[in-house]
Design a protein around this motif. Structure first.
Motif, short mmCIF file in Angstrom:
data_model
loop_
_atom_site.label_atom_id
_atom_site.label_comp_id
_atom_site.label_asym_id
_atom_site.label_seq_id
_atom_site.Cartn_x
_atom_site.Cartn_y
_atom_site.Cartn_z
N PRO A 61 49.42 41.29 42.33
CA PRO A 61 48.35 40.61 43.38
C PRO A 61 47.17 41.27 43.59
O PRO A 61 46.14 40.44 43.85
N LEU A 62 47.24 42.54 43.48
CA LEU A 62 45.78 43.16 43.54
C LEU A 62 44.90 42.69 42.48
O LEU A 62 43.75 42.39 42.80
N MET A 63 45.28 42.68 41.20
CA MET A 63 44.58 41.96 40.37
C MET A 63 44.15 40.55 40.52
O MET A 63 42.93 40.10 40.25
N SER A 64 45.15 39.79 40.88
CA SER A 64 44.50 38.30 41.24
C SER A 64 43.63 38.28 42.15
O SER A 64 42.86 37.59 42.40
N GLY A 65 44.01 39.00 43.33
CA GLY A 65 43.29 38.80 44.48
C GLY A 65 41.80 39.56 44.48
O GLY A 65 40.64 38.83 44.63
N SER A 66 41.65 40.52 43.73
CA SER A 66 40.28 41.45 43.27
C SER A 66 39.47 40.13 42.34
O SER A 66 38.59 40.14 42.45
N ASN A 67 40.31 39.88 41.40
CA ASN A 67 39.56 38.68 40.46
C ASN A 67 39.06 37.46 41.39
O ASN A 67 38.03 37.15 40.93
N VAL B 38 39.02 29.79 44.05
CA VAL B 38 39.98 28.94 44.71
C VAL B 38 41.38 29.32 44.08
O VAL B 38 42.28 29.42 44.71
N GLY B 39 41.62 29.23 42.53
CA GLY B 39 42.75 29.63 41.92
C GLY B 39 43.25 31.24 42.36
O GLY B 39 44.31 31.12 42.55
N GLY B 40 42.27 31.94 42.38
CA GLY B 40 42.66 33.31 42.61
C GLY B 40 43.54 33.69 43.84
O GLY B 40 44.29 34.33 44.11
N PHE B 41 42.62 32.88 45.07
CA PHE B 41 43.28 33.28 46.58
C PHE B 41 44.65 32.61 46.47
O PHE B 41 45.55 32.98 46.91
N MET B 42 44.52 31.39 46.04
CA MET B 42 45.80 30.57 46.01
C MET B 42 47.03 31.20 45.38
O MET B 42 48.09 31.35 45.95
N VAL B 43 46.74 31.68 44.11
CA VAL B 43 47.88 32.14 43.45
C VAL B 43 48.30 33.69 43.88
O VAL B 43 49.57 34.07 44.09
N THR B 44 47.28 34.42 44.38
CA THR B 44 47.67 35.62 45.11
C THR B 44 48.56 35.39 46.29
O THR B 44 49.64 36.08 46.53
N ASP B 45 47.93 34.33 47.19
CA ASP B 45 48.82 33.88 48.27
C ASP B 45 50.43 33.63 47.89
O ASP B 45 51.29 33.98 48.51
N LEU C 79 39.63 44.21 31.42
CA LEU C 79 38.57 42.95 31.68
C LEU C 79 38.66 42.84 33.32
O LEU C 79 37.50 42.14 33.39
N ASN C 80 39.54 43.13 33.97
CA ASN C 80 39.31 42.74 35.24
C ASN C 80 38.19 43.70 35.80
O ASN C 80 37.43 43.16 36.65
N SER C 81 38.06 44.77 35.55
CA SER C 81 37.03 45.85 35.77
C SER C 81 35.91 45.28 35.50
O SER C 81 34.65 44.99 36.32
N TYR C 82 35.74 44.46 34.03
CA TYR C 82 34.47 43.99 33.69
C TYR C 82 33.72 42.91 34.46
O TYR C 82 32.82 42.80 34.77
N VAL D 84 35.72 45.39 42.84
CA VAL D 84 36.73 44.74 41.68
C VAL D 84 36.30 45.78 40.66
O VAL D 84 37.52 46.13 39.77
N GLY D 85 35.35 46.09 40.11
CA GLY D 85 35.26 47.17 39.02
C GLY D 85 35.85 48.42 39.15
O GLY D 85 36.40 48.91 38.31
N ALA D 86 36.05 48.85 40.42
CA ALA D 86 36.74 50.15 40.66
C ALA D 86 38.02 49.83 40.74
O ALA D 86 38.97 50.65 40.04
N SER D 87 38.66 48.83 41.09
CA SER D 87 40.01 48.21 41.21
C SER D 87 40.52 48.32 39.72
O SER D 87 41.54 48.77 39.35
N GLY D 88 39.83 47.72 38.76
CA GLY D 88 40.14 47.38 37.34
C GLY D 88 40.37 48.81 36.78
O GLY D 88 41.33 49.10 36.11
N LEU D 89 39.14 49.54 37.01
CA LEU D 89 39.27 50.89 36.37
C LEU D 89 40.45 51.65 36.75
O LEU D 89 40.95 52.29 36.02
#
Lengths: 456, 90
Positions: free
Chosen positions: B31-37, B74-81, A211-214, A238-243
């Motif tokens: 953190p990669l997931m929340s940050g890339s999010n 806002v939520g993504g960067f804050m929670v990653t930090d 879902l992150n990738s999506y 982000v797409g690459a990261s999730g994948l």
């Protein structure tokens, strides 16, 4: 307009540098700051360069959004991080879909390219939105964490998929016919739900990564709608990261992505393994006995699993580990890629409890360490330490890379009950000669163990 | 020409993404997931533009999009930090 594009490039550079700094925990925090500065640049550039913006609407939206985002970001428990990320993914996907939808209602003449990208963006964004909310519901316990399957599920999904293709084509060809567009939105929302409900709790790391990738793909698709490089670059990253994360999680379970999404493990597909029916006799030990065994040990490896998160036992385990280290013992942590409910879940929990990150070892680094390990402590982990994955080809987890805890001199396994793990199979490790079961809630057990260690 | 350029950018960005993200250690995957999010909250740029383009319905959609995207950013960067400042050495 040229300045705006320069600003977007600058923002993209910030995102790339920000992620690059995530390659080490030392630089990671500054990386996140750089990425957030990039976002600020992109937002400011957009605000100053487009004419006729509705600043009142934008300000209201930003204030509401910032308050909600900041509230959750500061309040969320580290154990709840998977559902937090799931719901944020959903908002990201939702935002992209809404932007594309607004563009659909744009009175300007749409080109074929424009309307195709709108259809794709609305599809991916809406799917991400509903799928993420189901994932959130499952992780939070609003929806059953067990796979939800019903007869005709696969034909239904196939039917929805066909409907999506048809409505997608019609939306593109007849850009001014709203019913097709609304149908596309509804079916996209529906397939987000039907693809996510059959997936069980332990497969969540895969789903969240996907879902992150999506959410990235949706942003990139919206970038194509608006012909905006900022969205395209950020979305592609982000797409690459999730994948990549999805791939790592699938490897961690030795399953294909298709198998995770359509397999519904833990229910219909589990054929009884050869361990079924064979009664395992286990030896259980009290925390006093466990304390004595640990007292004699020199090298100890802690194996955390989802049970540790459920019991909120991260601080309790750190206290026990600190005590053992003060006695001159070596303590390491073995982190399986799919331990917990999202990639890196255990690492964040243990970091919260101030466990230094050098002590957290991944699968490849830790497995040789079990050879000369005196005691392995398994806390609420099950399938990731099941030796059947190595030799029992009839086991549903056969081939999954596991942590070789059984090679330690003694294995202490903490579980609440003897219930089998997520995959629904008995764990032969529990019956091994060198295994002792210490039953109880992880936090209560560790607190007792700490007391007993001090009393020795 | 515009379309070709934009595809070029997209493809190159995917390659850059693969290069840098494979170097992120497993310890930092959350953190990669929340940050890339948070980065995927870039949709906020589209949301800002959307408030003007589509007439009344479009601007309502734009408002909701701005709210969603801002939560994400806002939520993504804050929670990653918040997470990253917990990662300490000995």
């Amino acid at each position: 307009m040229a300045y705006t594009n320069i600003a977007y490039v600058l923002a993209a550079v910030c995102f790339i540098l920000g992620i690059k700094r995530l390659s080490s925990p030392k630089t990671a925090r500054s990386g996140n700051t750089i990425a957030s500065v990039g976002m600020l640049i992109a937002i400011v550039a957009t605000l100053v360069s487009f004419e006729l913006l509705d600043f009142r609407t934008i300000a209201i939206g930003m204030i509401i959004g910032a308050m909600i985002g900041a509230f959750f970001a500061t309040k969320v428990e580290m154990t709840q991080m998977p559902q937090m990320v799931a719901i944020f993914n959903g908002f990201g996907g939702g935002a992209s879909a809404l932007v594309a939808a607004a563009e659909y209602f744009n009175p300007a003449n749409p080109s074929l390219f424009n309307s195709s990208t709108i259809a794709i963006s609305v599809f991916v964004g809406t799917l991400t939105f509903t799928g993420s909310f189901i994932a959130f519901g499952k992780l939070q316990g609003f929806v059953s964490g067990k796979p939800i399957v019903f007869p005709g599920q696969k034909p239904l999904n196939a039917l929805i998929a066909i409907g999506l293709v048809v409505l997608g084509v019609y939306t593109v060809l007849y850009g001014d016919s709203d019913p097709y567009f609304y149908g596309l939105v509804i079916l996209s929302a529906l397939i987000g739900v039907t693809l996510t409900i059959p997936i069980g709790g332990a497969d969540m790391p895969v789903v969240i990564s996907l879902l992150n990738s999506y959410s990235g793909v949706a942003a990139a698709a919206t970038g194509f709608v608006l012909l905006n490089n900022g969205l395209i670059i950020a979305g592609a990253l982000v797409g690459a990261s999730g994948l990549i994360l999805t791939n790592i999680m699938c490897k961690g379970m030795n399953r294909s992505l298709a198998n995770v999404i359509f397999g519904a493990v833990g229910l219909e597909q589990v054929t009884p393994g050869s361990g079924e029916g064979k009664q395992i006799s286990v030896k259980s030990a009290s925390t006093e006995e466990a304390a004595m065994i640990l007292d004699a040990a020199e090298k100890i490896i802690v194996v955390p699993g989802y049970g540790l998160a459920v019991a909120q036992a991260q601080y309790a385990v750190r206290e026990v580990a600190d005590f053992l280290e003060e006695q001159g013992k070596k303590v390491l942590y073995a982190i399986h890629p799919v331990a917990g409910r999202m990639p890196g879940h255990m690492n964040v929990l243990l970091a919260e409890a101030n466990v230094p990150y050098e002590q957290l070892k991944d699968l490849d680094a830790i497995n040789p360490e079990f050879e000369d390990c005196d005691v392995a402590i398994v806390l609420g982990a099950n399938d990731v330490v099941n030796p059947a994955a190595r030799h029992d080809s009839s086991s549903p987890i056969y081939g999954m890379p596991i942590l070789d805890v059984d090679k330690s001199k003694t294995v202490l396994v903490n579980k609440r009950t003897m219930n089998p793990g997520f995959a629904g199979i008995q764990n032969e490790l529990f019956g091994f000669d060198n295994t002792l079961m210490v039953f109880g809630d992880a936090k209560a057990m560790l607190t007792d163990l700490h007391k007993d260690l001090k009393n020795l | 020409m515009d379309m070709i350029n934009i595809f070029t950018v997209f493809i190159l960005a995917i390659f850059v993404g693969f290069e840098i993200i494979t170097k992120v250690p497993p310890t930092l995957h959350t953190p990669l997931m929340s940050g890339s999010n948070a980065i995927s909250g870039i949709a906020i740029v589209g949301a800002i533009i959307a408030t003007k383009v589509g007439g009344e319905l479009g601007s309502w959609l734009g408002l909701i999009a701005v709210i969603f995207a801002t939560i994400n950013v806002v939520g993504g960067f804050m929670v990653t930090d918040r997470m990253l400042k917990m990662f300490k050495r000995k």
